[in-house]
Motif scaffolding. Structure first.
Motif, PDB file in Angstrom:
ATOM      1  N   SER A 100       8.424   6.770  -4.970  1.00 51.21           N
ATOM      2  CA  SER A 100       7.072   7.305  -4.797  1.00 51.21           C
ATOM      3  C   SER A 100       6.427   6.936  -3.468  1.00 51.21           C
ATOM      4  CB  SER A 100       6.173   6.797  -5.939  1.00 51.21           C
ATOM      5  OG  SER A 100       6.693   7.175  -7.197  1.00 51.21           O
TER       6      SER A 100
ATOM      7  N   LYS B 203       1.916   1.515 -11.200  1.00 50.03           N
ATOM      8  CA  LYS B 203       0.854   2.267 -10.528  1.00 50.03           C
ATOM      9  C   LYS B 203       0.159   1.422  -9.457  1.00 50.03           C
ATOM     10  CE  LYS B 203      -0.048   5.672 -14.146  1.00 50.03           C
ATOM     11  NZ  LYS B 203      -1.050   6.298 -15.051  1.00 50.03           N
ATOM     12  N   GLU B 204      -0.023   0.142  -9.729  1.00 49.52           N
ATOM     13  CA  GLU B 204      -0.649  -0.734  -8.728  1.00 49.52           C
ATOM     14  C   GLU B 204       0.234  -0.857  -7.488  1.00 49.52           C
ATOM     15  OE1 GLU B 204      -3.305  -3.867 -11.386  1.00 49.52           O
ATOM     16  OE2 GLU B 204      -1.145  -4.204 -11.159  1.00 49.52           O
TER      17      GLU B 204
ATOM     18  N   ARG C  31      -0.089   2.249  -5.496  1.00 50.98           N
ATOM     19  CA  ARG C  31      -1.388   2.291  -4.825  1.00 50.98           C
ATOM     20  C   ARG C  31      -1.401   1.387  -3.590  1.00 50.98           C
ATOM     21  NH1 ARG C  31      -6.424   3.978  -5.117  1.00 50.98           N
ATOM     22  NH2 ARG C  31      -8.117   2.658  -4.357  1.00 50.98           N
TER      23      ARG C  31
END
Length: 389
Positions: free
Chosen positions: A251, A214-215, A218
């Motif tokens: 992503s 997730k980092e 981001r």
């Protein structure tokens, strides 16, 4: 022609500061725990093993092994022992031209840095015996000059920007920022670098396994939304987490590069099967030498991936070897990383010393050596000064 001796020389090169910060910047995987300074090695330095292969016809090949407990897990004591007591003896009496056979004979698990030293010495020897540069052994010349990229250690945004500007005065036109801490803070670091260098300069980023999935997503989305022009993000998550890296790649728009996850042809095949990367980072020390590096490049090409030649430092023979690899490989993209030329220079004899040093030429490039073998020679006096006794 037969191999008569394989010798090693341990080298320690003092440097002003440790190569990468480990406190609050760069990859948080290393914060406060993976520094190279110990009670046994209280002063910053980098260490190498020079590998010399001698023959009954008087032709001598010289290579080198990078050693590093932090990245490779191969300290100098281990590398030297492997070459002297395990790998070197397997070459004695053999024809050095039998590269496939000889390199297969030392293909034990791990120990890629030790293998690379043998491999570079063999290529140097064969090139000298034939009177041709190593790039001709690897496929011929694609390019005669190679753009240079330099790593920027993690730190405060202003300090990283200033580091870029100082390197640009030496002719550098491409950079790789060491990040992998807090995504929002890392984006500010890249923003400061971009503001300093302008829009026409390459900026890559390297998390060195520091982010979670997730980092990493981001960071990429923040950098993309701000138009920072990040060329790629290298090894965003842990080397073992191929599925996680594939999720990051799926992503974001930023290109994802595999480094610590991509040592061998088998590693790269697994990355390809899982669609986990857009780019493969090839390091000679990771691959185990030029021979295996070319196989990785061919595998990447077959999968439609590009390759970056990454930095792993080098005294001079490895710097030259990277230039030969870049010169002979179509799939190598953009700048090749040569952080070592600013970290400690090289102990080469002229003209190699000057040719492979800063300042760079007007286009930010190093020339590919054209002499026999690797095309460079070590300066005996400097090597004597740097030899560990």
């Amino acid at each position: 022609m037969k191999v008569t001796a394989v010798r090693t020389t341990p080298i320690r090169v003092p440097i002003a500061v440790a190569p990468y910060s480990t406190e609050g910047a760069g990859t948080k995987r290393e914060w406060y725990r993976l520094g190279r300074i110990t009670a046994e090695r209280p002063e910053p330095a980098v260490e190498y093993v020079i590998v010399t292969i001698e023959t009954d016809e008087g032709v001598v090949g010289v290579g080198e092994s990078v050693t590093d407990i932090g990245f490779f897990g191969e300290p100098i004591e281990q590398v030297r022992s492997l070459i002297e007591f395990h790998f070197g003896p397997r070459l004695l009496g053999a024809d050095p031209f039998d590269r496939e056979k000889l390199l297969h004979s030392i293909e034990f698990r791990g120990n890629s840095c030790a293998k690379a030293g043998i491999d570079l010495a063999l290529h140097d020897l064969i090139g000298k015996a034939l009177g041709i540069p190593v790039y001709k052994l690897l496929g011929g010349q694609v390019r005669s000059r190679v753009p240079v990229s330099i790593e920027v250690a993690g730190g405060p945004p202003d300090a990283m920007a200033e580091s870029c500007l100082a390197s640009m005065k030496q002719g550098v036109r491409a950079f790789k920022a060491k990040i992998g801490g807090i995504p929002d803070d890392d984006v500010e670091r890249i923003a400061a670098m971009r503001a300093a260098v302008g829009p026409g300069v390459s900026i890559r980023t390297d998390a060195n396994q520091g982010y979670s999935v997730k980092e990493a997503i981001r960071f990429c989305r923040l950098a993309e939304s701000r138009g920072l022009g990040v060329d790629l993000l290298e090894q965003p998550v842990a080397a073992w987490d191929i599925a996680g890296m594939a999720h990051v790649r799926a992503s974001v728009d930023t290109l994802i590069e595999a480094d610590e996850a991509a040592y061998s042809v088998h590693d790269v095949m697994n990355i390809i099967r899982q669609s986990a990367a857009d780019v493969i980072n090839i390091k000679i020390g990771k691959a185990g030498g030029l021979y295996a590096a070319k196989k990785i490049a061919a595998l990447a090409e077959a999968a439609g991936l590009k390759c970056v030649l990454g930095t792993a430092f080098g005294l001079g023979p490895e710097v030259a070897a990277k230039l030969h690899l870049a010169a002979s490989t179509v799939g190598v993209t953009d700048a090749v990383e040569f952080t070592e030329i600013l970290l400690h220079g090289n102990p080469l004899a002229s003209p190699g010393h000057e040719a492979l040093s800063v300042p760079l030429d007007a286009d930010g490039c190093l020339p590919v050596p054209v002499g026999p073998g690797l095309g460079v020679e070590l300066d005996p006096a400097r090597i004597d000064e740097l030899t560990i006794r």
